[in-house]
Design a protein around this motif. Structure first.
Motif, PDB file in Angstrom:
ATOM      1  N   ASP A 244       0.753  -1.660   0.061  1.00  0.00           N
ATOM      2  CA  ASP A 244      -0.185  -0.312  -0.241  1.00  0.00           C
ATOM      3  C   ASP A 244       0.984   1.297  -0.725  1.00  0.00           C
ATOM      4  O   ASP A 244       1.458   1.555   0.892  1.00  0.00           O
ATOM      5  CB  ASP A 244      -1.240  -0.478   1.305  1.00  0.00           C
ATOM      6  N   ASP A 245       1.169   2.390  -1.103  1.00  0.00           N
ATOM      7  CA  ASP A 245       2.144   2.774  -0.882  1.00  0.00           C
ATOM      8  C   ASP A 245       1.627   4.013  -0.477  1.00  0.00           C
ATOM      9  O   ASP A 245       2.705   4.767   0.434  1.00  0.00           O
ATOM     10  CB  ASP A 245       2.238   3.645  -2.726  1.00  0.00           C
ATOM     11  N   ASP A 246       0.581   4.547  -0.011  1.00  0.00           N
ATOM     12  CA  ASP A 246      -0.003   5.900   1.055  1.00  0.00           C
ATOM     13  C   ASP A 246       1.173   5.262   2.415  1.00  0.00           C
ATOM     14  O   ASP A 246       1.846   6.368   3.151  1.00  0.00           O
ATOM     15  CB  ASP A 246      -1.276   5.430   1.462  1.00  0.00           C
ATOM     16  N   ALA A 247       0.776   4.172   2.887  1.00  0.00           N
ATOM     17  CA  ALA A 247       0.571   3.354   3.676  1.00  0.00           C
ATOM     18  C   ALA A 247       2.392   3.628   3.825  1.00  0.00           C
ATOM     19  O   ALA A 247       3.598   3.916   5.010  1.00  0.00           O
ATOM     20  CB  ALA A 247       0.945   1.762   4.049  1.00  0.00           C
ATOM     21  N   LEU A 248       3.287   3.206   3.068  1.00  0.00           N
ATOM     22  CA  LEU A 248       4.524   2.885   3.047  1.00  0.00           C
ATOM     23  C   LEU A 248       5.707   4.276   2.629  1.00  0.00           C
ATOM     24  O   LEU A 248       6.507   4.557   4.056  1.00  0.00           O
ATOM     25  CB  LEU A 248       5.157   1.939   1.927  1.00  0.00           C
ATOM     26  N   PHE A 265       7.060  -0.951  -8.419  1.00  0.00           N
ATOM     27  CA  PHE A 265       5.960  -0.748  -8.359  1.00  0.00           C
ATOM     28  C   PHE A 265       4.394  -0.266  -9.234  1.00  0.00           C
ATOM     29  O   PHE A 265       4.411  -1.123 -10.261  1.00  0.00           O
ATOM     30  CB  PHE A 265       6.365   0.734  -9.009  1.00  0.00           C
ATOM     31  N   THR A 266       3.022  -0.428  -8.324  1.00  0.00           N
ATOM     32  CA  THR A 266       1.888   0.400  -8.502  1.00  0.00           C
ATOM     33  C   THR A 266       1.523   0.579  -9.375  1.00  0.00           C
ATOM     34  O   THR A 266       2.219   1.871 -10.000  1.00  0.00           O
ATOM     35  CB  THR A 266       1.298   0.466  -7.742  1.00  0.00           C
ATOM     36  N   ASN A 267       1.498   0.487 -11.220  1.00  0.00           N
ATOM     37  CA  ASN A 267       1.309   1.291 -11.831  1.00  0.00           C
ATOM     38  C   ASN A 267       2.445   1.530 -12.267  1.00  0.00           C
ATOM     39  O   ASN A 267       2.536   2.774 -13.039  1.00  0.00           O
ATOM     40  CB  ASN A 267       0.558   2.712 -11.868  1.00  0.00           C
ATOM     41  N   ASP A 272       4.109   6.325  -7.511  1.00  0.00           N
ATOM     42  CA  ASP A 272       3.830   7.477  -7.431  1.00  0.00           C
ATOM     43  C   ASP A 272       5.289   8.137  -6.499  1.00  0.00           C
ATOM     44  O   ASP A 272       6.042   7.603  -6.348  1.00  0.00           O
ATOM     45  CB  ASP A 272       2.740   7.243  -5.584  1.00  0.00           C
ATOM     46  N   PRO A 273       4.384   9.699  -7.762  1.00  0.00           N
ATOM     47  CA  PRO A 273       5.771  10.645  -7.675  1.00  0.00           C
ATOM     48  C   PRO A 273       6.471  11.220  -6.310  1.00  0.00           C
ATOM     49  O   PRO A 273       7.438  11.841  -5.853  1.00  0.00           O
ATOM     50  CB  PRO A 273       5.237  11.858  -7.616  1.00  0.00           C
ATOM     51  N   ARG A 274       5.842  10.615  -5.372  1.00  0.00           N
ATOM     52  CA  ARG A 274       6.041  10.624  -3.767  1.00  0.00           C
ATOM     53  C   ARG A 274       6.979   9.847  -2.843  1.00  0.00           C
ATOM     54  O   ARG A 274       8.580  10.202  -2.573  1.00  0.00           O
ATOM     55  CB  ARG A 274       5.084  10.699  -2.365  1.00  0.00           C
ATOM     56  N   TYR A 275       7.868   9.376  -4.095  1.00  0.00           N
ATOM     57  CA  TYR A 275       9.393   8.554  -3.484  1.00  0.00           C
ATOM     58  C   TYR A 275      10.004   9.220  -4.016  1.00  0.00           C
ATOM     59  O   TYR A 275      11.226   8.757  -3.866  1.00  0.00           O
ATOM     60  CB  TYR A 275       8.371   7.342  -4.619  1.00  0.00           C
ATOM     61  N   LEU A 276      10.070   9.982  -5.146  1.00  0.00           N
ATOM     62  CA  LEU A 276      11.033  10.245  -5.952  1.00  0.00           C
ATOM     63  C   LEU A 276      11.776  11.041  -4.225  1.00  0.00           C
ATOM     64  O   LEU A 276      12.570  11.733  -5.315  1.00  0.00           O
ATOM     65  CB  LEU A 276      10.798  11.076  -7.545  1.00  0.00           C
ATOM     66  N   LEU A 278      11.688  11.049  -1.658  1.00  0.00           N
ATOM     67  CA  LEU A 278      12.766  10.588  -0.080  1.00  0.00           C
ATOM     68  C   LEU A 278      14.084  10.557  -0.675  1.00  0.00           C
ATOM     69  O   LEU A 278      13.636   8.438  -0.999  1.00  0.00           O
ATOM     70  CB  LEU A 278      11.765   9.053  -0.075  1.00  0.00           C
ATOM     71  N   GLY A 279      14.578  10.611   0.546  1.00  0.00           N
ATOM     72  CA  GLY A 279      16.010  10.456   0.437  1.00  0.00           C
ATOM     73  C   GLY A 279      16.404   8.777   1.058  1.00  0.00           C
ATOM     74  O   GLY A 279      17.482   7.857  -0.004  1.00  0.00           O
ATOM     75  N   ASN A 280      15.440   7.659   1.310  1.00  0.00           N
ATOM     76  CA  ASN A 280      15.588   6.946   2.007  1.00  0.00           C
ATOM     77  C   ASN A 280      14.524   5.884   1.175  1.00  0.00           C
ATOM     78  O   ASN A 280      14.464   4.861   1.910  1.00  0.00           O
ATOM     79  CB  ASN A 280      15.046   6.798   3.787  1.00  0.00           C
ATOM     80  N   ALA A 281      14.327   6.578   0.087  1.00  0.00           N
ATOM     81  CA  ALA A 281      13.565   5.352  -0.827  1.00  0.00           C
ATOM     82  C   ALA A 281      14.666   4.866  -1.740  1.00  0.00           C
ATOM     83  O   ALA A 281      15.103   5.855  -3.016  1.00  0.00           O
ATOM     84  CB  ALA A 281      12.683   5.922  -1.239  1.00  0.00           C
ATOM     85  N   PHE A 282      15.128   3.880  -2.022  1.00  0.00           N
ATOM     86  CA  PHE A 282      16.305   3.390  -3.016  1.00  0.00           C
ATOM     87  C   PHE A 282      15.948   2.538  -4.140  1.00  0.00           C
ATOM     88  O   PHE A 282      15.059   1.585  -3.677  1.00  0.00           O
ATOM     89  CB  PHE A 282      17.745   2.563  -2.253  1.00  0.00           C
ATOM     90  N   LEU A 283      15.687   3.186  -5.310  1.00  0.00           N
ATOM     91  CA  LEU A 283      14.679   2.594  -6.363  1.00  0.00           C
ATOM     92  C   LEU A 283      15.389   2.311  -7.294  1.00  0.00           C
ATOM     93  O   LEU A 283      16.372   3.060  -8.504  1.00  0.00           O
ATOM     94  CB  LEU A 283      13.257   3.476  -6.784  1.00  0.00           C
TER      95      LEU A 283
END
Length: 320
Positions: A244-248, A265-267, A272-276, A278-283
């Motif tokens: 659930d992207d909102d929750a994570l 990722f979903t879709n 979800d652009p909010r991940y971009l 977040l420095g603590n998201a390794f994508l």
């Protein structure tokens, strides 16, 4: 024996296309996703099989429209959630996929994600590439070590077990959540947790390696994230909608989840652009199986499946 006649409705690596062309009667349609469905169906007339990617839905409408000549649908992936298996079964169409050959590549990617999240790789890369790095300091970008931590694996199939094998080399303890416990020779000391909340509360890092089903869709929601230890790490190499992207994202923003390493990722590719931000998201851009070795092996698995069908045998990689 006449080779299977296959419409390859996607672009594949050159070496894989050469392998397919040498073993099968192939028609390549690399721009199939941009073409009308009616054109795809017309190109299939008289052919034995359709080969497509996981991003190309084979829904009931498409399957019902397939010419009578089509005996099989093959997907250049392990995942099958883009194919209506019930519709294929109803038409008597075999469905092939590429299991087993991706284990090493995807398991290695899971460890890359785990290390990147734990050691703040996104922030580190940004610091160096921006030119803002001023040199070593004792307080700079302090991460956490994997050694001595407990890794929880959601989905202890071949890939999950491959992740466990590699994580043990980093000194991690392994536990897992499955519908049922594995036999000891497969578990290799990993502890089974039947209860999801108990499982999540016992781990320092979570690696998601399960198939996407109705039971796993949205598995990691706000309630389950709240059950995790503060500062836990989340890694996903399965399918985006398991999270659930909102929750994570909320947990990453608050710090309850220390970091996440995500390859799916979903879709996607419209994550979800909010991940971009977040420095603590390794994508990573869904590169789990992107190795020379696995790409060739995927093609050969499908070739073997088509050969078995042509000979009247049941392929090992058949699911319907």
């Amino acid at each position: 024996m006449k080779p299977y006649s296959v419409l390859v409705a996607c672009q594949l690596p050159e070496a894989v296309e050469r392998d397919l062309a040498s073993a099968l009667d192939v028609d390549f349609m690399p721009d199939a996703r941009q073409r009308p469905v009616a054109e795809l169906v017309a190109r299939l007339d008289g052919r034995d099989a359709l080969l497509l990617l996981a991003m190309t839905p084979a829904d009931a409408a498409l399957i019902e429209a397939l010419p009578a000549s089509v005996k099989a649908i093959a997907t250049y992936s392990v995942g099958l959630d883009h194919i209506d298996l019930a519709a294929a079964r109803k038409r008597g169409i075999a469905v092939l996929h590429t299991p087993d050959v991706l284990t090493d590549a995807v398991a290695e990617t899971a460890l890359l994600l785990l290390l990147g999240a734990a050691r703040r790789a996104t922030e580190s890369i940004d610091l160096v590439r921006s030119g803002a790095w001023q040199g070593w300091t004792p307080t700079q970008l302090i991460g956490v070590e994997l050694s001595g931590k407990t890794l929880g694996i959601l989905g202890m199939g071949r890939i999950g077990r491959g992740i466990a094998e590699r994580a043990r080399a980093f000194g991690m303890t392994i536990c897992y959540h499955n519908r049922s416990a594995l036999p000891p020779d497969l578990a290799k000391g990993a502890v089974h947790h039947a209860d999801a909340v108990e499982f999540l509360g016992a781990i320092d890092a979570l690696a998601i390696a399960c198939p996407l089903t109705e039971a796993t869709r949205g598995f990691l929601d706000a309630e389950r994230i709240a059950a995790m230890k503060p500062g836990a790490i989340v890694v996903n190499i399965a399918r985006g909608p398991v999270i659930d992207d909102d929750a994570l994202i909320a947990a990453l923003q608050s710090g309850h989840v220390r970091a996440a390493g995500l390859d799916v990722f979903t879709n996607e590719p419209k994550l979800d652009p909010r991940y971009l931000n977040l420095g603590n998201a390794f994508l990573l851009p869904h590169i789990g199986s992107s190795t020379v070795e696995s790409r060739r092996a995927m093609g050969r698995t499908l070739i073997d499946g088509f050969a078995a069908l042509a000979a009247g045998r049941n392929p090992d990689n058949r699911v319907v």
